[in-house]
Design an enzyme around this catalytic site. Structure first.
Site, PDB file in Angstrom:
ATOM      1  N   SER A   1      38.062  46.492  52.778  1.00 33.75           N
ATOM      2  CA  SER A   1      37.661  46.748  51.394  1.00 33.75           C
ATOM      3  C   SER A   1      36.833  48.027  51.294  1.00 33.75           C
ATOM      4  O   SER A   1      37.323  49.106  51.643  1.00 33.75           O
ATOM      5  CB  SER A   1      36.903  45.534  50.846  1.00 33.75           C
TER       6      SER A   1
ATOM      7  N   HIS B   1      42.178  38.912  48.560  1.00 32.01           N
ATOM      8  CA  HIS B   1      41.620  40.161  49.076  1.00 32.01           C
ATOM      9  C   HIS B   1      40.880  39.890  50.390  1.00 32.01           C
ATOM     10  O   HIS B   1      40.032  39.003  50.463  1.00 32.01           O
ATOM     11  CB  HIS B   1      40.675  40.722  48.011  1.00 32.01           C
TER      12      HIS B   1
ATOM     13  N   GLU C   1      46.766  41.618  45.066  1.00 34.67           N
ATOM     14  CA  GLU C   1      45.382  42.068  44.878  1.00 34.67           C
ATOM     15  C   GLU C   1      45.305  43.354  44.055  1.00 34.67           C
ATOM     16  O   GLU C   1      46.264  44.130  43.979  1.00 34.67           O
ATOM     17  CB  GLU C   1      44.688  42.252  46.221  1.00 34.67           C
TER      18      GLU C   1
END
Length: 361
Positions: free
Chosen positions: A187, A320, A290
């Site tokens: 991320s 995610h 996502e």
């Protein structure tokens, strides 16, 4: 008064266009990227339940109290797991080693955790670092970089850079050069990962042999279609960031500049918009549902066009950063098998060749 208002609006528009010079990357969206066949396993329902628990933990809270609740919940993700690694705290640079039994300390992975640059820690991501050390026989260093809003965005970037420089020449037992070096992250940390390998190239440092980015953000301008199209199918990011779809993009860009003190078009914040030539072999994993899917797709397409070897592997219907739910989730096990195979191909020369340059730093 009307002419004054129109003049102010014109100035703001002109300043926005001047400051945020956006290259139109929509042509990258035309490329086709395969998605693995299949449907989410039954264990995915339990994962979705845990995601709901995370939302409940901060429900009704605002500001700092909400952030502290999120941080506490994330740090608890590794509790109760049977982890094989020894976890060893490091003061300088600040972070934590994950050392699986029998790991080779000259094989190293720098891991950069996610959490929107405001949450997460080496503890919250132990499931990932433990598994990485186990499958790669490498010593994994999870850097505990400084988080926003207590610190500036660039403070965290510098912490990652300092950890990288240190890891080239130091292992868990002290000074020792690295034989094999990987940078990985998820991320926000995946974005830091991609920015870090470009920074290492630009500064003539010993380049990583490979990079791994799990559901990376890659671009803070929020111009990729899935940033809005996948709000309803992303149970983690959708409820938190979905409201941004109602705000005009120029307003978001100015707010990002104010919060990050870095333009959202800067390659430091948006590695997709930097020079993607001469980068090491890179594996990106993402979910087709996502919000950050097209960020990953755009990066893979643009880096490949620039001549850098990149593989994008996409799973159907995953949350995610589903890799953090290993060993509960079979698809997380698949993702780590994929990582092991990728690194094996890199080391054998079957997947690209990492550019290697000596460093004086």
């Amino acid at each position: 008064m009307l002419w004054i208002l129109l003049a102010v609006i014109a100035l703001v528009v002109a300043a926005t266009l001047t400051l945020f010079r956006l290259e139109d990357l929509s042509h990258l969206d035309r490329q086709q990227h395969p998605v693995r066949e299949g449907t989410p396993s039954p264990a995915n329902r339990e994962v979705l339940g845990r995601i709901r628990e995370m939302g409940e933990a901060s429900r009704g809270l605002r500001g700092k109290a909400r952030l502290m609740a999120l941080r506490k919940h994330m740090d608890g993700l590794s509790e109760g797991l049977e982890l094989a690694s020894e976890f060893r705290f490091c003061e300088e640079p600040r972070g934590e080693w994950a050392l699986a039994p029998g790991c080779d300390t000259r094989r190293r992975i720098l891991y950069i955790h996610g959490g929107a640059w405001a949450a997460g820690s080496p503890r919250s991501h132990r499931a990932i670092t433990d598994r990485l050390s186990t499958i790669t026989r490498a010593a994994v260093f999870a850097v505990d970089y400084r988080l926003m809003p207590e610190h500036r965005f660039m403070d965290g970037v510098r912490d990652c850079r300092d950890a990288y420089i240190w890891l080239v020449k130091h292992g868990p037992e002290g000074a020792e050069p690295a034989d094999f070096l990987v940078v990985a992250g998820d991320s926000a940390g995946g974005s830091h990962t991609l920015g870090l390998i470009a920074w290492a190239r630009d500064n003539g440092l010993r380049q990583a042999d490979a990079a791994i980015a799990l559901s990376p953000s890659t671009d803070l301008t929020l111009t990729a279609p899935s940033n809005r199209d996948n709000i309803g199918t992303d149970p983690l990011l959708g409820p938190v960031f979905g409201g941004l779809s109602k705000i005009p993009l120029p307003v978001i860009w100015w707010a990002t500049l104010a919060a990050f003190r870095v333009s959202p078009t800067s390659p430091v914040a948006s590695p997709l918009r930097g020079n993607l030539e001469n980068l090491p072999p890179t594996l990106i994993q993402a979910s087709d549902t996502e919000m950050l899917l097209d960020n990953a797709r755009r990066y893979a397409a643009r880096a490949t066009a620039a001549g850098s070897p990149v593989a994008l592997h996409t799973w159907p219907g995953m949350v995610h950063v589903w890799q953090i739910f290993v060993p509960l989730l079979p698809e997380a096990e698949e993702a780590f098998d994929d990582i092991r195979d990728f690194l094996s191909d890199v080391e054998s020369g079957r997947f690209g060749a990492a550019p290697r340059e000596s460093s004086t730093g």
